[in-house]
Design a protein around this motif. Structure first.
Motif, PDB file in Angstrom:
ATOM      1  N   GLU A   1       3.156 -72.405 -17.265  1.00  0.00           N
ATOM      2  CA  GLU A   1       2.616 -72.260 -15.910  1.00  0.00           C
ATOM      3  C   GLU A   1       3.624 -71.582 -14.989  1.00  0.00           C
ATOM      4  OE1 GLU A   1       1.597 -75.056 -12.031  1.00  0.00           O
ATOM      5  OE2 GLU A   1       1.252 -75.898 -14.030  1.00  0.00           O
ATOM      6  N   ILE A   2       4.874 -72.026 -15.047  1.00  0.00           N
ATOM      7  CA  ILE A   2       5.902 -71.448 -14.180  1.00  0.00           C
ATOM      8  C   ILE A   2       6.212 -70.008 -14.590  1.00  0.00           C
ATOM      9  CG2 ILE A   2       8.360 -71.579 -13.570  1.00  0.00           C
ATOM     10  CD1 ILE A   2       8.067 -74.614 -13.534  1.00  0.00           C
ATOM     11  N   LEU A   3       6.327 -69.756 -15.891  1.00  0.00           N
ATOM     12  CA  LEU A   3       6.643 -68.408 -16.363  1.00  0.00           C
ATOM     13  C   LEU A   3       5.535 -67.423 -16.005  1.00  0.00           C
ATOM     14  CD1 LEU A   3       8.181 -69.230 -19.855  1.00  0.00           C
ATOM     15  CD2 LEU A   3       9.398 -68.347 -17.853  1.00  0.00           C
ATOM     16  N   GLU A   4       4.294 -67.826 -16.192  1.00  0.00           N
ATOM     17  CA  GLU A   4       3.172 -66.935 -15.877  1.00  0.00           C
ATOM     18  C   GLU A   4       3.092 -66.661 -14.386  1.00  0.00           C
ATOM     19  OE1 GLU A   4      -0.160 -68.928 -17.591  1.00  0.00           O
ATOM     20  OE2 GLU A   4       0.557 -68.619 -19.653  1.00  0.00           O
ATOM     21  N   ALA A   5       3.309 -67.683 -13.565  1.00  0.00           N
ATOM     22  CA  ALA A   5       3.283 -67.496 -12.114  1.00  0.00           C
ATOM     23  C   ALA A   5       4.426 -66.586 -11.665  1.00  0.00           C
ATOM     24  CB  ALA A   5       3.373 -68.851 -11.409  1.00  0.00           C
ATOM     25  N   ALA A   6       5.609 -66.778 -12.256  1.00  0.00           N
ATOM     26  CA  ALA A   6       6.771 -65.964 -11.893  1.00  0.00           C
ATOM     27  C   ALA A   6       6.566 -64.505 -12.289  1.00  0.00           C
ATOM     28  CB  ALA A   6       8.027 -66.523 -12.559  1.00  0.00           C
ATOM     29  N   GLN A   7       5.977 -64.281 -13.459  1.00  0.00           N
ATOM     30  CA  GLN A   7       5.731 -62.899 -13.891  1.00  0.00           C
ATOM     31  C   GLN A   7       4.714 -62.213 -12.982  1.00  0.00           C
ATOM     32  OE1 GLN A   7       4.028 -62.243 -17.852  1.00  0.00           O
ATOM     33  NE2 GLN A   7       5.466 -60.547 -18.121  1.00  0.00           N
ATOM     34  N   LYS A   8       3.676 -62.918 -12.597  1.00  0.00           N
ATOM     35  CA  LYS A   8       2.665 -62.352 -11.699  1.00  0.00           C
ATOM     36  C   LYS A   8       3.283 -61.988 -10.361  1.00  0.00           C
ATOM     37  CE  LYS A   8      -1.842 -63.472  -9.603  1.00  0.00           C
ATOM     38  NZ  LYS A   8      -1.419 -63.347  -8.199  1.00  0.00           N
ATOM     39  N   ILE A   9       4.088 -62.884  -9.817  1.00  0.00           N
ATOM     40  CA  ILE A   9       4.753 -62.625  -8.543  1.00  0.00           C
ATOM     41  C   ILE A   9       5.731 -61.460  -8.671  1.00  0.00           C
ATOM     42  CG2 ILE A   9       6.355 -63.573  -6.835  1.00  0.00           C
ATOM     43  CD1 ILE A   9       3.565 -64.644  -6.533  1.00  0.00           C
ATOM     44  N   SER A  10       6.399 -61.352  -9.811  1.00  0.00           N
ATOM     45  CA  SER A  10       7.358 -60.269 -10.022  1.00  0.00           C
ATOM     46  C   SER A  10       6.680 -58.909  -9.948  1.00  0.00           C
ATOM     47  CB  SER A  10       8.047 -60.430 -11.379  1.00  0.00           C
ATOM     48  OG  SER A  10       8.821 -61.612 -11.420  1.00  0.00           O
ATOM     49  N   VAL A  11       5.526 -58.781 -10.582  1.00  0.00           N
ATOM     50  CA  VAL A  11       4.785 -57.521 -10.535  1.00  0.00           C
ATOM     51  C   VAL A  11       4.401 -57.196  -9.097  1.00  0.00           C
ATOM     52  CG1 VAL A  11       2.669 -56.343 -11.241  1.00  0.00           C
ATOM     53  CG2 VAL A  11       3.930 -57.744 -12.895  1.00  0.00           C
ATOM     54  N   GLU A  12       3.944 -58.190  -8.363  1.00  0.00           N
ATOM     55  CA  GLU A  12       3.575 -57.989  -6.961  1.00  0.00           C
ATOM     56  C   GLU A  12       4.796 -57.604  -6.131  1.00  0.00           C
ATOM     57  OE1 GLU A  12       1.813 -61.657  -5.789  1.00  0.00           O
ATOM     58  OE2 GLU A  12      -0.002 -61.378  -7.012  1.00  0.00           O
ATOM     59  N   LEU A  13       5.928 -58.218  -6.421  1.00  0.00           N
ATOM     60  CA  LEU A  13       7.161 -57.916  -5.688  1.00  0.00           C
ATOM     61  C   LEU A  13       7.584 -56.473  -5.916  1.00  0.00           C
ATOM     62  CD1 LEU A  13       9.529 -58.992  -3.945  1.00  0.00           C
ATOM     63  CD2 LEU A  13      10.681 -59.585  -6.079  1.00  0.00           C
TER      64      LEU A  13
END
Length: 374
Positions: A311-323
């Motif tokens: 859950e944390i890894l998937e959320a972090a990856q999604k946010i990274s792309v947006e960033l």
């Protein structure tokens, strides 16, 4: 534009012919250096002396420069805080307070967010891939286009290898568990966690332990087992998380004042670049050799390993792309660095999935079986 054109001709996209000559025939270069002037430089770093591998990379540069010039070109190395604080190395180099420094580019994303690529970005390149991008993928040339605006030229001079995810005083299982957490983490990884609700703080290595021990922060990441054990972070928090998804292969750089660089004789320039290459390779080798023993020691002394949840890894990856998309919209230099970097990353990931990943997955799993049977 003329300044940047000049930089393109002197930055390290790979070892030049003269640099390779220095690597293979250091004696002949030293002989040539004997006819050159005596030069004394100062180097400030972002590291305390207790971090002997990071600080040691800076010392390697200084030692090899002196050896290859028969002592005619020397660099005095200073720990963080002796001349300027650890996070102000670029400022000192830019202003000419010192001729050079040893630091991590992502400490200076406040000056230009694209400098993050000089160290590491979330879900980015491992150490081998990072070196390939810097030396042969146009990475260091791109960085030096940015560093030119700060009167600086930079050369890769260290890499820690893949890092751990840090020390936490309590378990973190969900994104909700991150809300309000006070954590030391620099770079774009810090910005990703900030968007996930973390109260991010940036501290130099020498200040992390006290902040964690005294409760000023709830969690902290620094590097890997060897450095973390030397800093005593396991004595301030017990949950040790992995993987360090924000720093798969972080590079360190030798930062050189551009005016001081231009004044160097050509042979000294080549020797300095060669010394940085040697420090880069030696630093990574040391970490790869030291981290396994240090990890075993940490576990023996009570550290509890935890993996970040899907859950944390998937959320972090999604946010990274947006960033990355947001930074590209806000900063032209970020976009100009990110787009070719992403193209390089996608290509090298595809290749490594065929070669490195398939090999590592099989051989590590089966080597473990072999070890267990002993």
């Amino acid at each position: 534009m003329k300044r940047r054109h000049l930089l393109n001709s002197i930055t390290t996209g790979g070892a030049t012919t003269a640099t390779l000559a220095a690597l293979t025939h250091p004696t002949s270069v030293a002989v040539e250096a004997q006819s050159q002037p005596q030069i004394r430089w100062k180097m400030t770093t972002s590291w305390p002396t207790s971090l002997d591998t990071l600080y040691g990379a800076a010392q390697t540069v200084a030692r090899r420069v002196s050896e290859m010039t028969d002592g005619r070109f020397t660099i005095q190395v200073f720990a963080a805080g002796e001349i300027v604080p650890g996070l102000q190395v670029l400022d000192a180099v830019q202003q000419g307070t010192v001729e050079c420094g040893h630091s991590a580019s992502y400490y200076y994303i406040g000056k230009n967010p694209a400098l993050a690529f000089g160290t590491a970005v979330p879900f980015g390149l491992n150490a081998q891939q990072q070196n390939a991008w810097l030396y042969k993928g146009g990475g260091n040339e791109a960085l030096n286009q940015i560093y030119a605006d700060f009167n600086t030229i930079a050369f890769p001079a260290g890499n820690t290898g893949v890092q751990m995810g840090g020390w936490f005083k309590r378990e973190i299982n969900t994104v909700a568990d991150l809300q309000g957490l006070k954590m030391r983490i620099p770079g774009l990884g810090g910005e990703v966690l900030s968007r996930l609700g973390v109260n991010v703080q940036v501290l130099p290595g020498g200040e992390i332990f006290l902040a964690l021990e005294r409760g000023a922060i709830d969690a902290a990441e620094f590097a890997g087992p060897y450095d973390d054990e030397r800093l005593g972070l396991n004595n301030a928090a017990k949950f040790y998380y992995y993987p360090g998804w924000w720093e798969a292969g972080p590079s360190l750089h030798l930062l050189v004042n551009l005016m001081a660089w231009k004044k160097l004789p050509k042979v000294y320039q080549e020797i300095l670049k060669t010394s940085a290459i040697e420090a880069n390779m030696e630093c990574l080798a040391k970490y790869e050799a030291q981290n396994p023993k240090a990890l075993n020691l940490l576990i023996k002394n009570g550290a509890e390993l935890r993996t970040f949840s899907p859950e944390i890894l998937e959320a972090a990856q999604k946010i990274s792309v947006e960033l990355f998309q947001d930074k590209s919209a806000e900063s032209q230099s970020f976009q100009q660095t990110y787009q070719p970097w992403k193209k390089f990353r996608d290509a090298v990931f595809t290749w490594n999935a065929v070669g490195e990943l398939a090999y590592n997955n099989w051989v590590i799993a089966n080597s473990k079986l072999e070890i267990d049977q002993k």
